[in-house]
Write a protein that holds these residues in place. Structure first.
Motif, PDB file in Angstrom:
ATOM      1  N   THR A 134       0.794  -1.232   0.000  1.00  0.00           N
ATOM      2  CA  THR A 134       0.000   0.000   0.000  1.00  0.00           C
ATOM      3  C   THR A 134       0.824   1.278   0.000  1.00  0.00           C
ATOM      4  O   THR A 134       0.351   2.315  -0.460  1.00  0.00           O
ATOM      5  N   ASP A 135       2.042   1.238   0.534  1.00  0.00           N
ATOM      6  CA  ASP A 135       2.842   2.460   0.664  1.00  0.00           C
ATOM      7  C   ASP A 135       3.783   2.707  -0.501  1.00  0.00           C
ATOM      8  O   ASP A 135       4.261   3.837  -0.683  1.00  0.00           O
ATOM      9  N   VAL A 136       4.094   1.672  -1.263  1.00  0.00           N
ATOM     10  CA  VAL A 136       4.968   1.791  -2.435  1.00  0.00           C
ATOM     11  C   VAL A 136       4.379   0.966  -3.568  1.00  0.00           C
ATOM     12  O   VAL A 136       3.425   0.202  -3.365  1.00  0.00           O
ATOM     13  N   GLN A 137       4.928   1.125  -4.763  1.00  0.00           N
ATOM     14  CA  GLN A 137       4.580   0.261  -5.891  1.00  0.00           C
ATOM     15  C   GLN A 137       5.772  -0.648  -6.185  1.00  0.00           C
ATOM     16  O   GLN A 137       6.918  -0.180  -6.209  1.00  0.00           O
ATOM     17  N   ILE A 138       5.497  -1.910  -6.407  1.00  0.00           N
ATOM     18  CA  ILE A 138       6.547  -2.864  -6.782  1.00  0.00           C
ATOM     19  C   ILE A 138       6.189  -3.435  -8.149  1.00  0.00           C
ATOM     20  O   ILE A 138       5.121  -4.025  -8.319  1.00  0.00           O
ATOM     21  N   ARG A 139       7.090  -3.227  -9.110  1.00  0.00           N
ATOM     22  CA  ARG A 139       6.849  -3.643 -10.480  1.00  0.00           C
ATOM     23  C   ARG A 139       7.810  -4.758 -10.883  1.00  0.00           C
ATOM     24  O   ARG A 139       8.993  -4.730 -10.518  1.00  0.00           O
ATOM     25  N   VAL A 140       7.316  -5.701 -11.648  1.00  0.00           N
ATOM     26  CA  VAL A 140       8.183  -6.740 -12.208  1.00  0.00           C
ATOM     27  C   VAL A 140       8.865  -6.179 -13.451  1.00  0.00           C
ATOM     28  O   VAL A 140       8.197  -5.708 -14.383  1.00  0.00           O
ATOM     29  N   THR A 141      10.202  -6.226 -13.459  1.00  0.00           N
ATOM     30  CA  THR A 141      11.001  -5.671 -14.549  1.00  0.00           C
ATOM     31  C   THR A 141      12.157  -6.614 -14.842  1.00  0.00           C
ATOM     32  O   THR A 141      12.886  -6.990 -13.919  1.00  0.00           O
ATOM     33  N   PRO A 142      12.364  -7.022 -16.094  1.00  0.00           N
ATOM     34  CA  PRO A 142      13.516  -7.879 -16.395  1.00  0.00           C
ATOM     35  C   PRO A 142      14.812  -7.204 -15.962  1.00  0.00           C
ATOM     36  O   PRO A 142      14.971  -5.983 -16.163  1.00  0.00           O
ATOM     37  N   PRO A 143      15.736  -7.937 -15.367  1.00  0.00           N
ATOM     38  CA  PRO A 143      16.974  -7.331 -14.866  1.00  0.00           C
ATOM     39  C   PRO A 143      17.710  -6.446 -15.873  1.00  0.00           C
ATOM     40  O   PRO A 143      18.146  -5.347 -15.502  1.00  0.00           O
TER      41      PRO A 143
END
Length: 469
Positions: free
Chosen positions: A246-255
């Protein structure tokens, strides 16, 4: 006839070996004893040469060619240092005695040509370096390493049997075996590829925001949902009172895309694998906030794994592949060899990174982007032990953040997926001293983890998915 210097026969034999390797033809060496022979005696002596010596010469040739891929440079090196010096240096890098012992434990290979997937990160060093250093070929295997764009594609290709085995994020075989995020298929972790080797990297504009409580509203990247990166980032944030949902966004991103996204301002930071943390510093777009080893020293990162069906159908091939990977892991585990490994894995077909970046990661002497030069020799490590307690911890975090619903048998899943018995067997053959037990205890941010009490551990967290819902 004038007598040759005492080193000349060895020099000639060694050069002949390298020439034979370059031409990809059988290794036929002249006698290196320093004595003159009649042709018939020489032929007999050559035929009597032990298979162990032939194998060692092959590995030495492979190593020298990997370090000096250009013929002219390689020849100048051998001429400059002499064959005896070259052999002594190479012997210090390789567990030759262990390799000889492994040669006794073989069966006919069911499948010799294999396709193995990998992501271009330093975590895959053992799997990658086994190719240019000849460890796969030494086991009779012809391996095609396939550089792959991202973890979802790795998962899909192993499920579709396009790959025989692969570089995994350590939690991925657990998730696939349980049918989380994909079709269910039994997967096995043969060995951990690396421990530590990650970091939280922030954009340079956040140099004055070193307290995670200041990160609310930040956008972070991780390489995959079922990754230690995701679980460690969430753990670190939550321990500082920041709810990762809820406090941050976490995105999946290729390294490989993390640094570009950081530069573009699409993300504020990432918890990612090396070399991209160091590459962000090298490109002057980011700084290393904290190494993952400072969150959990000795944590698993990536693993080498394969489908259960492959092991059942190809047991001898599986054993040969295991030996090759663990031989490379042993070499990678020795700090003195890290600069060499950086050179071996740097080329385009592998990591395609500057050697300076890889050497900083692997040796642990690095610039942090804040004006400091740090010396952390175990920034990245290569202990292959697949502790089943590690698997239990991963499962607690999957449940903590809502990836697993309902009750699970932690121990049963850990023991089905993490092949600790096989690991101990083959580790002992390549120079490692396998430790006792399967459920080693450890600390994460100072908090003890008891693998025999996973639910009690899980309930001890103030921030988790159920609390955020």
């Amino acid at each position: 006839m004038s007598k040759l210097p005492s080193d000349a026969p060895v020099q000639a034999s060694t050069q002949a070996t390298y020439d034979a390797y370059d031409a990809d033809r059988p290794l036929l060496m002249r006698c290196a004893c320093g004595q003159d022979h009649a042709p018939s005696e020489h032929d007999a002596a050559t035929r009597m040469q032990s298979q162990d010596e032939l194998s060692n010469d092959f590995i030495e040739a492979s190593l020298v060619k990997a370090i000096f891929p250009q013929d002219s440079v390689r020849r100048r090196f051998l001429k400059a240092v002499g064959a005896n010096t070259a052999r002594a240096a190479i012997a210090s890098l390789l567990p030759v005695g262990a390799l000889q012992a492994m040669a006794q434990d073989r069966g006919p290979l069911e499948k010799k040509e294999l396709k193995i997937g990998f992501i271009a990160i330093t975590c895959a060093s053992p799997l990658i370096m086994a190719d240019p250093l000849g460890f796969y070929r030494k086991e009779g295997l012809s391996v095609q390493l396939n550089k792959t764009a991202g973890w979802a594609l790795i998962r899909d290709k192993i499920l579709n049997k396009e790959y025989d085995a692969t570089h995994f994020l350590s939690p991925m075989p657990l998730a696939i075996s349980m049918g989380l995020g994909s079709n269910q298929a039994p997967m096995k972790v043969a060995s951990i590829q690396n421990t530590n080797g990650q970091a939280i990297t922030l954009h340079l504009k956040h140099k004055d925001k070193r307290d995670p409580k200041q990160w609310k509203g930040f956008k972070f990247a991780v390489p995959f949902e079922y990754s230690m990166h995701n679980f460690l980032l969430r753990y670190y944030l939550a321990e500082h009172g920041v709810n990762p949902d809820t406090d941050v966004q976490i995105r999946v991103t290729p390294p490989p895309e993390m640094v570009a996204n950081l530069r573009a301002g699409n993300i504020d930071g990432f918890l990612g694998p090396d070399p991209f943390n160091q590459r962000a510093v090298y490109d002057e777009v980011g700084f290393i906030h904290i190494l993952s080893k400072e969150i959990w020293d000795g944590h698993p990162c990536c693993a080498f794994g394969l489908p259960e069906s492959f092991i059942k159908e190809n047991p001898n091939t599986y054993a040969a592949l295991y030996r090759a990977i663990l031989t490379a892991s042993y070499m990678a585990s020795l700090p003195k060899d890290r600069s060499l490994i950086a050179k071996v894995i740097a080329p385009t077909q592998y990591l395609n990174q500057p050697e300076a970046v890889l050497e900083q990661v692997l040796t642990g002497k690095f610039a942090d982007g804040l004006g400091n030069i740090r010396n952390v020799p175990d920034r990245a490590n290569f202990d292959p032990m697949p502790w089943q307690s590690m698997a239990v911890w991963m499962l607690t975090q999957m449940k903590r953040w809502g990836y697993i619903k309902g009750d699970i048998n932690y121990r049963q899943i850990a023991e089905q997926v993490f092949l600790i018995t096989d690991a101990k067997k083959y580790m002992s053959q390549v120079g490692f001293k396998p430790p006792e037990g399967a459920y080693r205890r450890f600390k994460v941010m100072g908090k003890d983890f008891d693998p025999s009490r996973p639910e009690e551990y899980l309930q001890g967290f103030a921030i988790q998915k159920s609390a955020a819902a």
